[in-house]
Design a protein around this motif. Structure first.
Motif, PDB file in Angstrom:
ATOM      1  N   ILE A 298      -4.247  -8.641 -11.594  1.00  0.00           N
ATOM      2  CA  ILE A 298      -5.433  -8.349 -10.778  1.00  0.00           C
ATOM      3  C   ILE A 298      -5.001  -7.571  -9.534  1.00  0.00           C
ATOM      4  CG2 ILE A 298      -7.281  -9.369  -9.380  1.00  0.00           C
ATOM      5  CD1 ILE A 298      -7.710  -9.898 -12.301  1.00  0.00           C
ATOM      6  N   ALA A 299      -3.925  -8.055  -8.900  1.00  0.00           N
ATOM      7  CA  ALA A 299      -3.443  -7.411  -7.677  1.00  0.00           C
ATOM      8  C   ALA A 299      -3.066  -5.957  -7.959  1.00  0.00           C
ATOM      9  CB  ALA A 299      -2.249  -8.183  -7.115  1.00  0.00           C
ATOM     10  N   ASN A 300      -2.383  -5.727  -9.077  1.00  0.00           N
ATOM     11  CA  ASN A 300      -1.990  -4.354  -9.420  1.00  0.00           C
ATOM     12  C   ASN A 300      -3.202  -3.475  -9.718  1.00  0.00           C
ATOM     13  OD1 ASN A 300       0.861  -4.355  -9.192  1.00  0.00           O
ATOM     14  ND2 ASN A 300       0.964  -5.639 -11.019  1.00  0.00           N
ATOM     15  N   GLY A 301      -4.169  -4.030 -10.441  1.00  0.00           N
ATOM     16  CA  GLY A 301      -5.381  -3.284 -10.761  1.00  0.00           C
ATOM     17  C   GLY A 301      -6.128  -2.899  -9.492  1.00  0.00           C
ATOM     18  N   PHE A 302      -6.238  -3.837  -8.587  1.00  0.00           N
ATOM     19  CA  PHE A 302      -6.944  -3.621  -7.334  1.00  0.00           C
ATOM     20  C   PHE A 302      -6.244  -2.533  -6.507  1.00  0.00           C
ATOM     21  CE2 PHE A 302      -8.419  -5.257  -3.098  1.00  0.00           C
ATOM     22  CZ  PHE A 302      -9.761  -5.058  -3.338  1.00  0.00           C
ATOM     23  N   ARG A 303      -4.927  -2.601  -6.490  1.00  0.00           N
ATOM     24  CA  ARG A 303      -4.132  -1.617  -5.755  1.00  0.00           C
ATOM     25  C   ARG A 303      -4.319  -0.218  -6.355  1.00  0.00           C
ATOM     26  NH1 ARG A 303       0.611   0.019  -6.895  1.00  0.00           N
ATOM     27  NH2 ARG A 303       1.025  -1.630  -8.392  1.00  0.00           N
ATOM     28  N   VAL A 332      -6.978 -10.767  -5.900  1.00  0.00           N
ATOM     29  CA  VAL A 332      -7.588  -9.765  -5.029  1.00  0.00           C
ATOM     30  C   VAL A 332      -7.086  -9.947  -3.594  1.00  0.00           C
ATOM     31  CG1 VAL A 332      -9.770  -9.014  -4.001  1.00  0.00           C
ATOM     32  CG2 VAL A 332      -9.625  -9.423  -6.458  1.00  0.00           C
ATOM     33  N   LEU A 333      -7.028 -11.204  -3.141  1.00  0.00           N
ATOM     34  CA  LEU A 333      -6.578 -11.454  -1.760  1.00  0.00           C
ATOM     35  C   LEU A 333      -5.108 -11.102  -1.588  1.00  0.00           C
ATOM     36  CD1 LEU A 333      -8.517 -14.758  -1.025  1.00  0.00           C
ATOM     37  CD2 LEU A 333      -9.038 -12.441  -0.259  1.00  0.00           C
ATOM     38  N   GLU A 334      -4.332 -11.367  -2.618  1.00  0.00           N
ATOM     39  CA  GLU A 334      -2.905 -11.019  -2.611  1.00  0.00           C
ATOM     40  C   GLU A 334      -2.732  -9.513  -2.416  1.00  0.00           C
ATOM     41  OE1 GLU A 334       0.919 -11.775  -2.569  1.00  0.00           O
ATOM     42  OE2 GLU A 334      -0.625 -13.337  -2.714  1.00  0.00           O
ATOM     43  N   ALA A 335      -3.528  -8.745  -3.187  1.00  0.00           N
ATOM     44  CA  ALA A 335      -3.439  -7.282  -3.098  1.00  0.00           C
ATOM     45  C   ALA A 335      -3.946  -6.793  -1.752  1.00  0.00           C
ATOM     46  CB  ALA A 335      -4.253  -6.644  -4.219  1.00  0.00           C
ATOM     47  N   ALA A 336      -5.003  -7.434  -1.259  1.00  0.00           N
ATOM     48  CA  ALA A 336      -5.603  -7.002   0.011  1.00  0.00           C
ATOM     49  C   ALA A 336      -4.635  -7.180   1.173  1.00  0.00           C
ATOM     50  CB  ALA A 336      -6.893  -7.766   0.259  1.00  0.00           C
ATOM     51  N   LYS A 337      -3.712  -8.146   1.028  1.00  0.00           N
ATOM     52  CA  LYS A 337      -2.705  -8.350   2.081  1.00  0.00           C
ATOM     53  C   LYS A 337      -1.749  -7.167   2.163  1.00  0.00           C
ATOM     54  CE  LYS A 337      -2.050 -13.165   1.454  1.00  0.00           C
ATOM     55  NZ  LYS A 337      -1.087 -14.051   0.805  1.00  0.00           N
ATOM     56  N   LYS A 338      -1.479  -6.556   0.991  1.00  0.00           N
ATOM     57  CA  LYS A 338      -0.448  -5.523   0.924  1.00  0.00           C
ATOM     58  C   LYS A 338      -0.990  -4.121   1.180  1.00  0.00           C
ATOM     59  CE  LYS A 338       2.211  -8.151  -2.421  1.00  0.00           C
ATOM     60  NZ  LYS A 338       2.239  -8.346  -3.861  1.00  0.00           N
ATOM     61  N   VAL A 339      -2.246  -3.889   0.812  1.00  0.00           N
ATOM     62  CA  VAL A 339      -2.792  -2.538   1.011  1.00  0.00           C
ATOM     63  C   VAL A 339      -3.971  -2.601   1.967  1.00  0.00           C
ATOM     64  CG1 VAL A 339      -2.065  -1.498  -1.170  1.00  0.00           C
ATOM     65  CG2 VAL A 339      -4.178  -2.801  -1.073  1.00  0.00           C
ATOM     66  N   ASN A 340      -4.229  -1.448   2.538  1.00  0.00           N
ATOM     67  CA  ASN A 340      -5.298  -1.346   3.499  1.00  0.00           C
ATOM     68  C   ASN A 340      -6.636  -1.181   2.761  1.00  0.00           C
ATOM     69  OD1 ASN A 340      -6.773  -0.801   5.749  1.00  0.00           O
ATOM     70  ND2 ASN A 340      -6.070   1.338   5.910  1.00  0.00           N
ATOM     71  N   VAL A 341      -7.508  -2.196   2.858  1.00  0.00           N
ATOM     72  CA  VAL A 341      -8.804  -2.113   2.170  1.00  0.00           C
ATOM     73  C   VAL A 341      -9.824  -1.497   3.121  1.00  0.00           C
ATOM     74  CG1 VAL A 341     -10.576  -3.380   0.928  1.00  0.00           C
ATOM     75  CG2 VAL A 341      -8.223  -4.194   0.902  1.00  0.00           C
ATOM     76  N   ASN A 342     -10.173  -0.233   2.861  1.00  0.00           N
ATOM     77  CA  ASN A 342     -11.069   0.451   3.799  1.00  0.00           C
ATOM     78  C   ASN A 342     -12.404   0.821   3.167  1.00  0.00           C
ATOM     79  OD1 ASN A 342      -9.964   2.220   2.076  1.00  0.00           O
ATOM     80  ND2 ASN A 342      -8.957   3.520   3.601  1.00  0.00           N
ATOM     81  N   VAL A 343     -12.727   0.173   2.040  1.00  0.00           N
ATOM     82  CA  VAL A 343     -14.030   0.415   1.418  1.00  0.00           C
ATOM     83  C   VAL A 343     -14.718  -0.931   1.172  1.00  0.00           C
ATOM     84  CG1 VAL A 343     -13.360   2.580   0.269  1.00  0.00           C
ATOM     85  CG2 VAL A 343     -13.005   0.399  -0.905  1.00  0.00           C
ATOM     86  N   PRO A 344     -16.054  -0.919   1.150  1.00  0.00           N
ATOM     87  CA  PRO A 344     -16.764  -2.176   0.885  1.00  0.00           C
ATOM     88  C   PRO A 344     -16.587  -2.644  -0.555  1.00  0.00           C
ATOM     89  CG  PRO A 344     -18.318  -0.339   1.065  1.00  0.00           C
ATOM     90  CD  PRO A 344     -16.963   0.207   1.405  1.00  0.00           C
ATOM     91  N   ILE A 345     -16.626  -3.960  -0.745  1.00  0.00           N
ATOM     92  CA  ILE A 345     -16.421  -4.524  -2.088  1.00  0.00           C
ATOM     93  C   ILE A 345     -17.580  -5.465  -2.436  1.00  0.00           C
ATOM     94  CG2 ILE A 345     -14.883  -5.933  -3.517  1.00  0.00           C
ATOM     95  CD1 ILE A 345     -12.665  -5.055  -1.441  1.00  0.00           C
ATOM     96  N   ILE A 346     -18.149  -5.224  -3.597  1.00  0.00           N
ATOM     97  CA  ILE A 346     -19.214  -6.094  -4.098  1.00  0.00           C
ATOM     98  C   ILE A 346     -18.613  -6.957  -5.196  1.00  0.00           C
ATOM     99  CG2 ILE A 346     -21.448  -6.166  -5.273  1.00  0.00           C
ATOM    100  CD1 ILE A 346     -21.698  -4.846  -2.632  1.00  0.00           C
TER     101      ILE A 346
END
Ligand code: ADP
Ligand code: MG
Length: 385
Positions: A298-303, A332-346
């Protein structure tokens, strides 16, 4: 999986499908050496990219001397070749094929494809070679002769004769043409191809038939039977994000829209893409993380979704079964820690542990919006993008 023209021609040679003499080169000097080895005084320098229409785009040029081979190779290598099949961004040319130039009397088309309606391989041949076969099919379909092959009995001699007569070949070439078609079909079958195409197949002034161009696509689902073909894959020709996704066992296909989508299950992923379109937006990708994805996947997909600059909003649509919603949320939270999430997520979560998953995301402090159902999620994400 697609391969380059020069690689396809090497396979042709193994199956006794005649090709012009030539060799591949990565530098102008190598191109010169190949031409020198060929002898003769006319050569063709051809850009090697996984797309057709190279001639019209300026990627196929005739040279009348060895020094012209060098200068043409210098111009074509490193060029960003744009054809109707590359899209406007084009492809960087890293290799050229240098061949003897032939004296062409006639240009034909010969292809083998799987016809899903008939559930059989179909051989197509046309006297209208050298031009786009899609055009011929649309405007003058009567110029395309077809023979479907029953895989249980194989290609029959009468079928190759039908094809050769059908395109009006000189009867003197009948045996040559039959042998040519038979050998090409053998290769199609032996390698589990989904497409083998020669456009043009030429008849030279001295009555030889040769494959001037070569396009081969293998059925990915059968590649495990042909491990030797895997080394023919050119990573430069793959979308970098798709390549990255393959490494993590993710089913990801890049598209042209602005909505990144992370979904589990191919059916749900397709339904989600339909709903995004219904809501008036376009998906930026197809991503099926699979029924039993781990937090890591999931983390890789999100990234990967986030690293596509076109993505303006993300829709996470998960039905928790084997993949529990809390595991999804952790990923998802794991990935969000590593990359900058600058778009809204539904987020739309349903199924096993969906409450826990929603709470984890809701309390994370990140920009998540929880949607009631799929349609609601699609409308929300379209509005945000
Ligand atoms: P594409 O389909 O990508 O444009 P092709 O390999 O079909 O590339 O080449 C385009 C055209 O260039 C051919 O239709 C043919 O007329 C000419 N051509 C290609 N290779 C040769 C060759 N070895 N000798 C003579 N003409 C060639
Ligand atoms: Mg061609």
């Amino acid at each position: 999986m697609k391969i380059h023209e020069y690689q396809a021609k090497q396979l042709f040679q193994k199956f006794n499908v005649p090709i012009p003499q030539g060799g591949v080169a990565a530098t102008p000097h190598e191109a010169y050496q190949v031409a020198e080895g060929l002898g003769g005084d006319r050569f063709v320098v051809k850009a090697q990219i996984h797309a057709g229409g190279r001639g019209k785009g300026g990627g196929v040029k005739v040279a009348s001397s060895l020094s012209e081979v060098t200068s043409l190779a210098d111009a074509i290598l490193g060029m960003n070749l744009v054809t109707h099949q590359t899209g406007p961004e084009g492809r960087l040319v890293k290799k050229v094929l240098v061949e003897q130039a032939l004296d062409i009397k006639q240009e034909l088309y010969l292809g083998v494809v799987i016809d899903r309606a008939q559930a059989r391989p179909v051989i197509m041949m046309s006297a209208a070679g050298g031009m786009e076969i899609e055009e011929v099919a649309a405007r003058t379909p009567e110029l395309i002769i077809k023979e479907a092959v029953d895989p249980a009995v194989g290609l029959q001699p009468y079928q190759t004769r039908n094809l050769a007569f059908g395109v009006g070949l000189d009867p003197i070439l009948l045996r040559t043409a039959s042998g040519f078609i038979t050998n090409l079909y053998k290769m199609f079958e032996a390698y589990d191809c989904s497409l083998v195409e020669i456009n043009p197949l030429v008849v030279t002034t001295d009555g030889q038939m040769l494959a001037l161009d070569a396009k081969v696509t293998f059925d990915d689902n059968a590649l495990y039977r042909h491990k030797e073909l895997l080394e023919l894959e050119d990573p430069d020709e793959m979308d970098p994000l798709e390549l990255e996704a393959t490494k993590h066992n993710l089913n990801y296909i890049r598209l042209d829209g602005t909505i990144g989508a992370m979904v589990n299950g191919a059916g749900l992923a397709m339904a989600t893409m339909d709903l995004i379109k219904l809501a008036g937006a376009e998906p930026a990708n197809f991503l099926d993380v699979g029924g039993g994805a781990s937090a890591d996947m999931i983390a890789n997909g999100f990234r990967i979704i986030l690293s596509d600059p076109r993505v303006k909003a993300i829709l996470i649509n998960i039905f928790g079964g084997i993949l529990r919603c809390d595991v999804l949320a952790e990923g998802v939270l794991e990935a969000a820690k590593k990359v900058n999430v600058n778009v809204p997520i539904i987020v739309r979560l349903e199924g096993t542990n969906c409450e826990i998953g929603r709470n984890l995301l809701g309390e994370s402090g990140l920009n998540f919006t929880v949607a009631g159902d799929m349609l609601d999620a699609a409308h929300k994400v379209a509005a945000l993008a």
